[in-house]
Design a protein around this motif. Structure first.
Motif, short mmCIF file in Angstrom:
data_model
loop_
_atom_site.label_atom_id
_atom_site.label_comp_id
_atom_site.label_asym_id
_atom_site.label_seq_id
_atom_site.Cartn_x
_atom_site.Cartn_y
_atom_site.Cartn_z
N GLU A 330 -27.07 22.16 0.55
CA GLU A 330 -26.49 23.48 0.32
C GLU A 330 -24.97 23.46 0.30
OE1 GLU A 330 -26.71 22.78 4.68
OE2 GLU A 330 -28.09 22.48 3.00
N ALA A 331 -24.36 22.42 0.88
CA ALA A 331 -22.90 22.37 0.96
C ALA A 331 -22.23 21.91 -0.33
CB ALA A 331 -22.47 21.46 2.11
N PHE A 332 -23.00 21.35 -1.27
CA PHE A 332 -22.40 20.66 -2.41
C PHE A 332 -22.60 21.38 -3.75
CE2 PHE A 332 -23.35 17.36 0.76
CZ PHE A 332 -22.09 16.82 0.91
N THR A 333 -23.12 22.59 -3.74
CA THR A 333 -23.41 23.28 -5.00
C THR A 333 -22.17 23.44 -5.87
OG1 THR A 333 -25.24 24.48 -3.94
CG2 THR A 333 -24.38 25.36 -6.01
N GLY A 334 -21.09 23.91 -5.29
CA GLY A 334 -19.88 24.12 -6.06
C GLY A 334 -19.29 22.82 -6.59
N VAL A 335 -19.33 21.77 -5.79
CA VAL A 335 -18.81 20.48 -6.23
C VAL A 335 -19.65 19.93 -7.39
CG1 VAL A 335 -18.25 18.13 -5.52
CG2 VAL A 335 -17.95 20.01 -3.92
N LEU A 336 -20.97 20.11 -7.30
CA LEU A 336 -21.84 19.64 -8.38
C LEU A 336 -21.59 20.41 -9.67
CD1 LEU A 336 -25.19 19.08 -6.45
CD2 LEU A 336 -23.70 17.32 -7.41
N ASP A 337 -21.31 21.69 -9.56
CA ASP A 337 -20.96 22.45 -10.76
C ASP A 337 -19.71 21.86 -11.43
OD1 ASP A 337 -23.07 24.17 -10.32
OD2 ASP A 337 -21.85 25.70 -9.31
N GLN A 338 -18.74 21.48 -10.63
CA GLN A 338 -17.52 20.88 -11.17
C GLN A 338 -17.83 19.51 -11.78
OE1 GLN A 338 -14.29 21.22 -8.42
NE2 GLN A 338 -12.85 20.04 -9.68
N MET A 339 -18.74 18.76 -11.17
CA MET A 339 -19.15 17.47 -11.75
C MET A 339 -19.82 17.66 -13.11
SD MET A 339 -20.64 15.07 -8.73
CE MET A 339 -19.62 14.55 -7.34
N ASP A 340 -20.68 18.67 -13.20
CA ASP A 340 -21.34 18.93 -14.48
C ASP A 340 -20.32 19.15 -15.60
OD1 ASP A 340 -23.89 18.70 -13.44
OD2 ASP A 340 -24.13 20.84 -13.07
N THR A 341 -19.26 19.89 -15.29
CA THR A 341 -18.22 20.13 -16.28
C THR A 341 -17.53 18.82 -16.67
OG1 THR A 341 -17.83 22.34 -15.35
CG2 THR A 341 -16.09 21.41 -16.74
N LEU A 342 -17.28 17.97 -15.69
CA LEU A 342 -16.64 16.69 -15.96
C LEU A 342 -17.51 15.79 -16.83
CD1 LEU A 342 -14.48 14.45 -15.43
CD2 LEU A 342 -15.75 13.92 -13.33
N PHE A 343 -18.79 15.63 -16.46
CA PHE A 343 -19.66 14.70 -17.17
C PHE A 343 -20.14 15.23 -18.52
CE2 PHE A 343 -20.70 13.27 -12.67
CZ PHE A 343 -19.85 12.17 -12.74
#
Length: 638
Positions: A330-343
């Motif tokens: 639950e702590a990493f949702t926002g970071v994963l969204d940013q990763m999706d944009t990067l990849f």
């Protein structure tokens, strides 16, 4: 996904976008992050079959048969009602010339695979699950072959002498001479000295950093190759690269190749252990780089240059995807969204956008949710001792405290009201005094990096705050501290003096899973420590531990009074109803009988531990005896 418990209906769960998040890290590479919410809790203390089916309804038996024990159709797991049986360890370096402690753990599990009450509650990996800064040449070549095979995304490298990842992989100094690829202007000479060790660590860091991983693709490849035998099948038959074929490098290559081949032979067993036991983990320095965040001066130097900042950020990105996310999704949702944009937006050369990548690195360097707590009995609290450091502002070159005031305050709040706790600290809270004294002396002469001067007592504020937490009237009376990091194993029984009550702490250290301390050096350090800092030694009053009563437990296989046990393997501790250790064992990877740590005065192991107060029972003694017999059987099978 399929779940099946005895006596219950088989559950089939469709993994849609709500329960399975895909993160694409290459043209043919996706990370699957599976987080399923069930309408009813799964039963505890019983075997549960599970399976993951592909679109063709092919299960694990089809696409990963190495994860199954003999006679199994599916892997199994057990959700224990109490965290009273814990496997733990740290420091798994593939090219260290020893057997793999995770494979040893799999052999132990195989003998009790059908016994739910004899299965460990969890496997806790306490740091250095991979070594980004110490990589064998054949491993680096396999990583590059896997990058090509999976099309892992490349990147631009600002501040380096090479333009991008492809130029790095093709460079004549890519193997065994990578430290020479750092920028050569004056400000970066300081970076090389601090980040890769340079003159401060000529024996260890400079030699081991010759194949230091740099790119995100390299670190992702390292994770795949250290945890899955299938990744090795993809890169089978790779030749030695031309840049590793000079006489000195070729000799080293052959030596490392033999060790890596032995590592690969045991890799299916290591993966099978992870498939059958709940596994959690936390990082330590080698998951990123040696001496990571050791001092404020190190941080200012490493993060002040875009190249070294990117290297650290890449390691944290890979750690999040391959380790950290499962601890606390639950702590990493926002970071994963940013990763999706990067990849989602690689350029025509399959390179990541440098601005987006730098923005992700900035976010990860400021992230403060790597730690986590399991609200179990007893509670398991996993500390982040790497990214929230208590910096020494007065002398920036001196070691930082392993946790800052704010994070220690949060730890105290988390402990209040609990009866017992298992605390996971990558570095031991209570280490070998002589070694800590040597580190302190080295720090005063400016050589903190040379001796890895990282221990809880090295920083006055952090040490005092930690002891005050143990003294607090509303924190637990019993603590088990699980640690690794040091490449040897030991156990201390600790009592805190000068308190209205007497908190009991057991410092239990198991290290490494596949790594060891230089044997002759450790023998001398152990002897000198016993002579100089025995429990009755007046020298104890000149250390920060004068407020502690500390007694070492002795390995039952000791030859001359050793307190420290050297050898690759995996630790295990069994806890009673009050969260106190009933039994502490180091399972030796080389096939020797498991080593028990005994309280002083207990000259030999006389069977199962005695009943512990009113909470002990005949069934508890029978369980301990069964574990004793199983360990002996396991030793014979090896």
């Amino acid at each position: 996904m399929v779940l099946a418990a005895p006596g219950g209906a088989e559950q089939r769960i469709v993994l849609d976008e709500n329960s399975c998040r895909l993160v694409r890290v290459g043209r043919a590479a996706w990370i699957h992050l599976i987080d399923v919410t069930l309408p009813e809790a799964l039963p505890q203390d019983t075997l549960i079959d599970y399976d993951l089916l592909t679109g063709e309804d092919h299960g694990i038996a089809h696409w990963a048969p190495h994860l199954l024990h003999d006679g199994q159709a599916r892997p199994t797991l057990v959700l224990r009602s109490r965290m009273d049986d814990i496997l733990y360890g740290s420091c798994r370096k593939p090219h260290h010339p020893s057997r793999d402690g995770l494979a040893r753990g799999d052999a132990l599990l195989a003998e009790r695979i059908g016994q739910a009450d004899a299965r460990p509650a969890m496997l806790m990996l306490c740091g250095d699950q991979i070594y980004c800064d110490d990589v064998a040449g054949p491993m680096l070549a396999a990583i590059h072959a896997l990058i090509r095979r999976l099309g892992l995304y490349g990147e631009c490298l600002e501040g380096a002498t090479v333009e991008d990842s492809e130029a790095l992989y093709a460079h004549a100094k890519c193997y065994y001479r990578r430290e020479d690829l750092l920028p050569g202007f004056k400000s970066n000479d300081n970076l090389r000295d601090r980040f890769f060790g340079g003159t401060e660590k000529p024996v260890f860091t400079t030699a081991n950093a010759h194949n230091h991983l740099v790119t995100l693709a390299e670190i992702m490849g390292m994770y795949l190759l250290t945890h899955s035998p299938l990744a090795w099948q993809v890169v089978a038959g790779m030749p030695a690269p031309a840049c590793a074929q000079d006489e000195r490098s070729a000799e080293r290559w052959q030596r490392e190749s033999a060790i890596i081949a032995d590592f690969c032979a045991e890799l299916p067993q290591a993966a099978r252990l992870l498939a059958h036991v709940q596994t959690l983990m936390i990082f330590d320095d080698h998951d990123v780089t040696d001496d990571w965040n050791l001092s404020a001066k190190w941080e200012a130097t490493a993060y002040g240059h875009p190249f070294s900042r990117r290297i650290v950020g890449n390691a944290l990105t890979a750690y999040l995807l391959c380790q950290g996310w499962g601890n606390r999704p639950e702590a990493f949702t926002g970071v994963l969204d940013q990763m999706d944009t990067l990849f989602a937006a690689p350029d025509h050369k399959d390179r990541l956008d440098p601005a987006l990548q730098d923005a992700l690195v900035d976010r990860l360097l400021a992230f403060n949710c790597w730690d986590y707590t399991l609200e179990t009995e007893p509670a398991v609290i996993v500390l982040d001792t790497r990214t929230r450091r208590w910096r020494n502002r007065r002398v920036p070159g001196h070691p930082s405290g392993l946790m800052d005031w704010e994070s220690l305050t949060e730890l105290q709040v988390n402990l209040i009201g609990k009866k017992a706790a298992v605390i996971v600290s990558a570095a031991p809270m209570f280490g070998v005094k002589l070694i800590e004294v040597v580190q302190r002396i080295a720090t005063y002469v400016g050589l903190a990096l040379t001796v890895d001067a990282e221990n809880w007592m090295a920083h006055r504020g952090a040490a005092s705050a930690m002891l005050n937490i143990f003294r607090h009237s509303r924190t637990p009376g019993n603590y088990v501290v699980l640690s690794g990091d040091v490449h040897y194993s030991f156990v201390y029984d600790v009592e805190v003096r000068y308190s209205d009550r007497v908190p009991h702490i057991w410092q239990i250290t198991s290290s490494g899973i596949k790594n060891e301390f230089p044997a002759r050096l450790l023998d001398w350090l152990d002897r000198l420590n016993r002579w100089l800092y025995s429990p009755r030694s007046p020298l104890n009053w000149f250390t920060k531990r004068r407020a502690l009563a500390l007694k070492p437990r002795l390995p039952d296989q000791r030859r001359s009074g050793e307190r420290l046990w050297n050898g690759s393997g995996l630790g295990q501790v069994w806890l009673d109803a009050h969260g106190r250790p009933e039994r502490i064992v180091q399972h030796n990877a080389d096939g020797r009988p498991s080593t028990r740590f005994l309280p002083q005065g207990q000259a030999e192991d006389k069977g199962p531990p005695p009943a512990a107060g009113a909470a002990a029972s005949a069934s508890g003694s029978a369980r301990a005896q069964r574990l004793t017999d199983s360990e002996k059987l396991s030793a014979r099978t090896w």
